[in-house]
Design a protein around this motif. Structure first.
Motif, PDB file in Angstrom:
ATOM      1  N   VAL A  17      16.628  -5.331  -5.600  1.00  0.00           N
ATOM      2  CA  VAL A  17      16.183  -5.349  -4.208  1.00  0.00           C
ATOM      3  C   VAL A  17      16.668  -4.065  -3.537  1.00  0.00           C
ATOM      4  O   VAL A  17      17.861  -3.789  -3.510  1.00  0.00           O
ATOM      5  CB  VAL A  17      16.728  -6.586  -3.459  1.00  0.00           C
ATOM      6  CG1 VAL A  17      16.302  -6.555  -1.999  1.00  0.00           C
ATOM      7  CG2 VAL A  17      16.259  -7.871  -4.131  1.00  0.00           C
ATOM      8  N   VAL A  18      15.726  -3.268  -3.002  1.00  0.00           N
ATOM      9  CA  VAL A  18      16.102  -2.004  -2.372  1.00  0.00           C
ATOM     10  C   VAL A  18      15.834  -1.980  -0.871  1.00  0.00           C
ATOM     11  O   VAL A  18      16.319  -1.087  -0.180  1.00  0.00           O
ATOM     12  CB  VAL A  18      15.405  -0.798  -3.057  1.00  0.00           C
ATOM     13  CG1 VAL A  18      15.859  -0.669  -4.501  1.00  0.00           C
ATOM     14  CG2 VAL A  18      13.898  -0.908  -2.975  1.00  0.00           C
ATOM     15  N   SER A  19      15.080  -2.958  -0.366  1.00  0.00           N
ATOM     16  CA  SER A  19      14.811  -3.007   1.073  1.00  0.00           C
ATOM     17  C   SER A  19      14.368  -4.408   1.459  1.00  0.00           C
ATOM     18  O   SER A  19      13.647  -5.065   0.717  1.00  0.00           O
ATOM     19  CB  SER A  19      13.698  -2.014   1.431  1.00  0.00           C
ATOM     20  OG  SER A  19      13.310  -2.155   2.782  1.00  0.00           O
ATOM     21  N   THR A  60      11.607 -10.913   5.061  1.00  0.00           N
ATOM     22  CA  THR A  60      10.522 -10.234   4.368  1.00  0.00           C
ATOM     23  C   THR A  60       9.780  -9.326   5.350  1.00  0.00           C
ATOM     24  O   THR A  60       9.901  -9.512   6.554  1.00  0.00           O
ATOM     25  CB  THR A  60       9.534 -11.253   3.756  1.00  0.00           C
ATOM     26  OG1 THR A  60       8.957 -12.027   4.795  1.00  0.00           O
ATOM     27  CG2 THR A  60      10.210 -12.124   2.723  1.00  0.00           C
ATOM     28  N   PRO A  61       9.057  -8.342   4.873  1.00  0.00           N
ATOM     29  CA  PRO A  61       8.793  -8.060   3.467  1.00  0.00           C
ATOM     30  C   PRO A  61      10.000  -7.408   2.795  1.00  0.00           C
ATOM     31  O   PRO A  61      10.827  -6.786   3.462  1.00  0.00           O
ATOM     32  CB  PRO A  61       7.606  -7.092   3.517  1.00  0.00           C
ATOM     33  CG  PRO A  61       7.760  -6.384   4.821  1.00  0.00           C
ATOM     34  CD  PRO A  61       8.338  -7.412   5.764  1.00  0.00           C
ATOM     35  N   ALA A  62      10.072  -7.568   1.500  1.00  0.00           N
ATOM     36  CA  ALA A  62      11.145  -6.948   0.732  1.00  0.00           C
ATOM     37  C   ALA A  62      10.536  -6.142  -0.405  1.00  0.00           C
ATOM     38  O   ALA A  62       9.471  -6.478  -0.919  1.00  0.00           O
ATOM     39  CB  ALA A  62      12.084  -8.009   0.177  1.00  0.00           C
ATOM     40  N   LEU A  63      11.226  -5.083  -0.775  1.00  0.00           N
ATOM     41  CA  LEU A  63      10.786  -4.210  -1.864  1.00  0.00           C
ATOM     42  C   LEU A  63      11.770  -4.327  -3.015  1.00  0.00           C
ATOM     43  O   LEU A  63      12.976  -4.171  -2.815  1.00  0.00           O
ATOM     44  CB  LEU A  63      10.709  -2.759  -1.377  1.00  0.00           C
ATOM     45  CG  LEU A  63      10.276  -1.707  -2.393  1.00  0.00           C
ATOM     46  CD1 LEU A  63       8.814  -1.920  -2.787  1.00  0.00           C
ATOM     47  CD2 LEU A  63      10.454  -0.311  -1.816  1.00  0.00           C
ATOM     48  N   LEU A  82       8.631   0.020   4.809  1.00  0.00           N
ATOM     49  CA  LEU A  82       9.035   1.396   4.555  1.00  0.00           C
ATOM     50  C   LEU A  82       7.814   2.299   4.570  1.00  0.00           C
ATOM     51  O   LEU A  82       6.727   1.894   4.154  1.00  0.00           O
ATOM     52  CB  LEU A  82       9.721   1.509   3.195  1.00  0.00           C
ATOM     53  CG  LEU A  82      11.006   0.706   2.988  1.00  0.00           C
ATOM     54  CD1 LEU A  82      11.519   0.900   1.566  1.00  0.00           C
ATOM     55  CD2 LEU A  82      12.069   1.115   3.977  1.00  0.00           C
ATOM     56  N   THR A  83       7.999   3.541   5.019  1.00  0.00           N
ATOM     57  CA  THR A  83       6.922   4.528   4.955  1.00  0.00           C
ATOM     58  C   THR A  83       6.763   4.986   3.505  1.00  0.00           C
ATOM     59  O   THR A  83       7.618   4.705   2.648  1.00  0.00           O
ATOM     60  CB  THR A  83       7.237   5.746   5.831  1.00  0.00           C
ATOM     61  OG1 THR A  83       8.392   6.402   5.293  1.00  0.00           O
ATOM     62  CG2 THR A  83       7.470   5.349   7.280  1.00  0.00           C
ATOM     63  N   VAL A  84       5.703   5.728   3.248  1.00  0.00           N
ATOM     64  CA  VAL A  84       5.480   6.253   1.895  1.00  0.00           C
ATOM     65  C   VAL A  84       6.661   7.115   1.474  1.00  0.00           C
ATOM     66  O   VAL A  84       7.166   7.002   0.352  1.00  0.00           O
ATOM     67  CB  VAL A  84       4.159   7.050   1.823  1.00  0.00           C
ATOM     68  CG1 VAL A  84       4.011   7.726   0.469  1.00  0.00           C
ATOM     69  CG2 VAL A  84       2.971   6.136   2.091  1.00  0.00           C
ATOM     70  N   SER A  85       7.164   7.969   2.382  1.00  0.00           N
ATOM     71  CA  SER A  85       8.291   8.841   2.019  1.00  0.00           C
ATOM     72  C   SER A  85       9.582   8.049   1.793  1.00  0.00           C
ATOM     73  O   SER A  85      10.383   8.397   0.930  1.00  0.00           O
ATOM     74  CB  SER A  85       8.501   9.938   3.068  1.00  0.00           C
ATOM     75  OG  SER A  85       8.811   9.381   4.317  1.00  0.00           O
ATOM     76  N   GLU A  86       9.776   6.978   2.554  1.00  0.00           N
ATOM     77  CA  GLU A  86      10.959   6.133   2.344  1.00  0.00           C
ATOM     78  C   GLU A  86      10.885   5.426   0.993  1.00  0.00           C
ATOM     79  O   GLU A  86      11.900   5.312   0.287  1.00  0.00           O
ATOM     80  CB  GLU A  86      11.105   5.112   3.469  1.00  0.00           C
ATOM     81  CG  GLU A  86      11.529   5.713   4.799  1.00  0.00           C
ATOM     82  CD  GLU A  86      11.477   4.724   5.950  1.00  0.00           C
ATOM     83  OE1 GLU A  86      12.325   4.859   6.859  1.00  0.00           O
ATOM     84  OE2 GLU A  86      10.617   3.823   5.960  1.00  0.00           O
ATOM     85  N   GLU A 125       0.832  -1.212   0.000  1.00  0.00           N
ATOM     86  CA  GLU A 125       0.000   0.000   0.000  1.00  0.00           C
ATOM     87  C   GLU A 125       0.865   1.261   0.000  1.00  0.00           C
ATOM     88  O   GLU A 125       0.580   2.222  -0.711  1.00  0.00           O
ATOM     89  CB  GLU A 125      -0.933  -0.008   1.212  1.00  0.00           C
ATOM     90  CG  GLU A 125      -2.031  -1.057   1.105  1.00  0.00           C
ATOM     91  CD  GLU A 125      -2.827  -1.234   2.395  1.00  0.00           C
ATOM     92  OE1 GLU A 125      -2.449  -0.654   3.440  1.00  0.00           O
ATOM     93  OE2 GLU A 125      -3.831  -1.970   2.349  1.00  0.00           O
ATOM     94  N   ASN A 126       1.946   1.249   0.780  1.00  0.00           N
ATOM     95  CA  ASN A 126       2.848   2.406   0.823  1.00  0.00           C
ATOM     96  C   ASN A 126       3.562   2.606  -0.509  1.00  0.00           C
ATOM     97  O   ASN A 126       3.758   3.739  -0.948  1.00  0.00           O
ATOM     98  CB  ASN A 126       3.861   2.255   1.962  1.00  0.00           C
ATOM     99  CG  ASN A 126       3.215   2.367   3.331  1.00  0.00           C
ATOM    100  OD1 ASN A 126       2.048   2.733   3.451  1.00  0.00           O
ATOM    101  ND2 ASN A 126       3.969   2.044   4.370  1.00  0.00           N
ATOM    102  N   ALA A 127       3.944   1.516  -1.151  1.00  0.00           N
ATOM    103  CA  ALA A 127       4.604   1.617  -2.461  1.00  0.00           C
ATOM    104  C   ALA A 127       3.651   2.189  -3.491  1.00  0.00           C
ATOM    105  O   ALA A 127       4.031   3.058  -4.290  1.00  0.00           O
ATOM    106  CB  ALA A 127       5.104   0.237  -2.899  1.00  0.00           C
TER     107      ALA A 127
END
Length: 78
Positions: free
Chosen positions: A59-61, A50-53, A66-70, A18-20
């Protein structure tokens, strides 16, 4: 842009997705959000937590929501 959320589908994975989506929408970036729950595919990225982005197959996280701003920072829009 393809954004992948790697994880089991737990609350943290859903929140990261959702944040992404919110970050991409706010930046006006047309992004496809893909949820990957298959552990073989997750392992193929070398992700152990996990979770991973994953943004465009990079792979960045891993291991946190992560928050929306992150996420926006990772998208290069912050």
């Amino acid at each position: 842009m393809i954004i992948k959320i790697l994880g089991s589908g737990c609350k943290k994975c859903i929140a990261l997705g959702e944040n992404a989506k919110a970050a991409a929408d706010a930046a006006g970036i047309p992004a496809e959000i893909v949820k990957v729950t298959d552990y073989a595919q997750i392992a193929a990225y070398g992700v152990m937590s996990t979770p991973a982005l994953v943004i465009d197959d990079k792979v960045v996280s891993t291991g946190k929501v992560l928050t929306v701003s992150e996420v926006a920072e990772k998208l290069g829009t912050a």
